[in-house]
Design a protein around this motif. Structure first.
Motif, PDB file in Angstrom:
ATOM      1  N   LEU A 100       0.743  -1.274   0.040  1.00  0.00           N
ATOM      2  CA  LEU A 100       0.040  -0.031  -0.089  1.00  0.00           C
ATOM      3  C   LEU A 100       0.826   1.271  -0.020  1.00  0.00           C
ATOM      4  O   LEU A 100       0.590   2.087  -0.814  1.00  0.00           O
ATOM      5  CB  LEU A 100      -0.937  -0.028   1.160  1.00  0.00           C
ATOM      6  N   ALA A 101       1.858   1.266   0.744  1.00  0.00           N
ATOM      7  CA  ALA A 101       2.898   2.704   0.813  1.00  0.00           C
ATOM      8  C   ALA A 101       3.625   2.567  -0.471  1.00  0.00           C
ATOM      9  O   ALA A 101       4.011   3.865  -0.977  1.00  0.00           O
ATOM     10  CB  ALA A 101       3.957   2.171   1.938  1.00  0.00           C
ATOM     11  N   ALA A 102       3.729   1.443  -1.373  1.00  0.00           N
ATOM     12  CA  ALA A 102       4.357   1.720  -2.542  1.00  0.00           C
ATOM     13  C   ALA A 102       3.381   2.144  -3.540  1.00  0.00           C
ATOM     14  O   ALA A 102       3.590   2.171  -5.025  1.00  0.00           O
ATOM     15  CB  ALA A 102       4.987   0.364  -3.022  1.00  0.00           C
ATOM     16  N   GLY A 103       2.022   2.361  -3.439  1.00  0.00           N
ATOM     17  CA  GLY A 103       1.183   2.775  -4.335  1.00  0.00           C
ATOM     18  C   GLY A 103       0.013   1.817  -4.793  1.00  0.00           C
ATOM     19  O   GLY A 103      -0.784   2.048  -5.509  1.00  0.00           O
ATOM     20  N   LYS A 104       0.036   0.694  -4.203  1.00  0.00           N
ATOM     21  CA  LYS A 104      -0.693  -0.497  -4.594  1.00  0.00           C
ATOM     22  C   LYS A 104      -2.145  -0.097  -3.922  1.00  0.00           C
ATOM     23  O   LYS A 104      -2.131   0.471  -2.894  1.00  0.00           O
ATOM     24  CB  LYS A 104      -0.381  -1.991  -4.645  1.00  0.00           C
ATOM     25  N   THR A 105      -3.172  -0.892  -4.384  1.00  0.00           N
ATOM     26  CA  THR A 105      -4.568  -0.661  -3.785  1.00  0.00           C
ATOM     27  C   THR A 105      -4.893  -1.915  -3.032  1.00  0.00           C
ATOM     28  O   THR A 105      -4.377  -3.035  -3.730  1.00  0.00           O
ATOM     29  CB  THR A 105      -5.559  -0.082  -4.679  1.00  0.00           C
ATOM     30  N   LEU A 106      -5.897  -2.102  -2.112  1.00  0.00           N
ATOM     31  CA  LEU A 106      -6.321  -3.391  -1.496  1.00  0.00           C
ATOM     32  C   LEU A 106      -6.701  -4.157  -2.828  1.00  0.00           C
ATOM     33  O   LEU A 106      -6.565  -5.636  -2.739  1.00  0.00           O
ATOM     34  CB  LEU A 106      -7.512  -3.263  -0.799  1.00  0.00           C
ATOM     35  N   ALA A 107      -7.410  -3.755  -3.819  1.00  0.00           N
ATOM     36  CA  ALA A 107      -7.990  -4.574  -5.137  1.00  0.00           C
ATOM     37  C   ALA A 107      -6.623  -5.247  -5.768  1.00  0.00           C
ATOM     38  O   ALA A 107      -6.988  -6.166  -6.187  1.00  0.00           O
ATOM     39  CB  ALA A 107      -8.412  -3.498  -6.062  1.00  0.00           C
ATOM     40  N   ASP A 108      -5.642  -4.910  -5.718  1.00  0.00           N
ATOM     41  CA  ASP A 108      -4.399  -5.245  -6.187  1.00  0.00           C
ATOM     42  C   ASP A 108      -4.038  -6.749  -5.429  1.00  0.00           C
ATOM     43  O   ASP A 108      -3.596  -7.500  -6.093  1.00  0.00           O
ATOM     44  CB  ASP A 108      -3.093  -4.401  -6.236  1.00  0.00           C
ATOM     45  N   PHE A 109      -4.422  -6.686  -4.373  1.00  0.00           N
ATOM     46  CA  PHE A 109      -4.295  -7.950  -3.610  1.00  0.00           C
ATOM     47  C   PHE A 109      -5.390  -8.869  -3.126  1.00  0.00           C
ATOM     48  O   PHE A 109      -5.325  -9.911  -2.553  1.00  0.00           O
ATOM     49  CB  PHE A 109      -3.780  -7.327  -2.140  1.00  0.00           C
ATOM     50  N   ALA A 110      -6.606  -8.720  -3.712  1.00  0.00           N
ATOM     51  CA  ALA A 110      -7.630  -9.194  -3.866  1.00  0.00           C
ATOM     52  C   ALA A 110      -7.483 -10.894  -3.842  1.00  0.00           C
ATOM     53  O   ALA A 110      -6.768 -11.011  -4.789  1.00  0.00           O
ATOM     54  CB  ALA A 110      -8.699  -8.675  -4.439  1.00  0.00           C
ATOM     55  N   ALA A 111      -8.094 -11.619  -3.132  1.00  0.00           N
ATOM     56  CA  ALA A 111      -7.846 -13.040  -3.150  1.00  0.00           C
ATOM     57  C   ALA A 111      -9.045 -13.622  -3.951  1.00  0.00           C
ATOM     58  O   ALA A 111     -10.070 -13.341  -4.004  1.00  0.00           O
ATOM     59  CB  ALA A 111      -7.461 -13.699  -2.190  1.00  0.00           C
TER      60      ALA A 111
END
Length: 111
Positions: A100-111
């Motif tokens: 998240l600190a690197a600019g990703k969103t929670l959607a990028d990690f959605a399983a």
């Protein structure tokens, strides 16, 4: 020593980054497959020996309450295949906070 242009170096970095992502995906799939086999074996042993949830230390109100909370929250997958369920108590895992600190969103990690 041969010199490389910035464009060549950036192209190599991109190719390696793509390869890293492919390897991470392959590792996550292999881990999931291995976990599936372990779970299947454990279930067979539990059935064979008639082991109860209580004997496994899986009973009780607190465990049931936590399991219900975990089952209902959104799931996020880390780079090495680990799973974190949102809405649970405690800190977010390091891989998630760093992403998240690197600019990703929670959607990028959605399983």
């Amino acid at each position: 020593m041969a010199t490389h242009s910035i464009a060549d170096i950036e192209a190599q970095i991109k190719a390696h980054a793509e390869q890293i992502e492919q390897l991470k995906a392959a590792a996550a799939k292999q881990r999931a497959d291995e976990i599936g086999a372990v779970v299947q074996d454990a279930r067979a042993k539990i059935a064979e020996y008639g082991i109860s949830a209580k004997e496994l230390g899986l009973g009780g109100k607190e465990t049931t309450r936590r399991a219900a909370a975990v089952a209902t929250g959104p799931r996020y997958r880390g780079p090495d295949g680990e799973i974190w369920v949102g809405g649970t108590r405690g800190r977010k895992p390091r891989w998630l906070t760093e992403g998240l600190a690197a600019g990703k969103t929670l959607a990028d990690f959605a399983a």
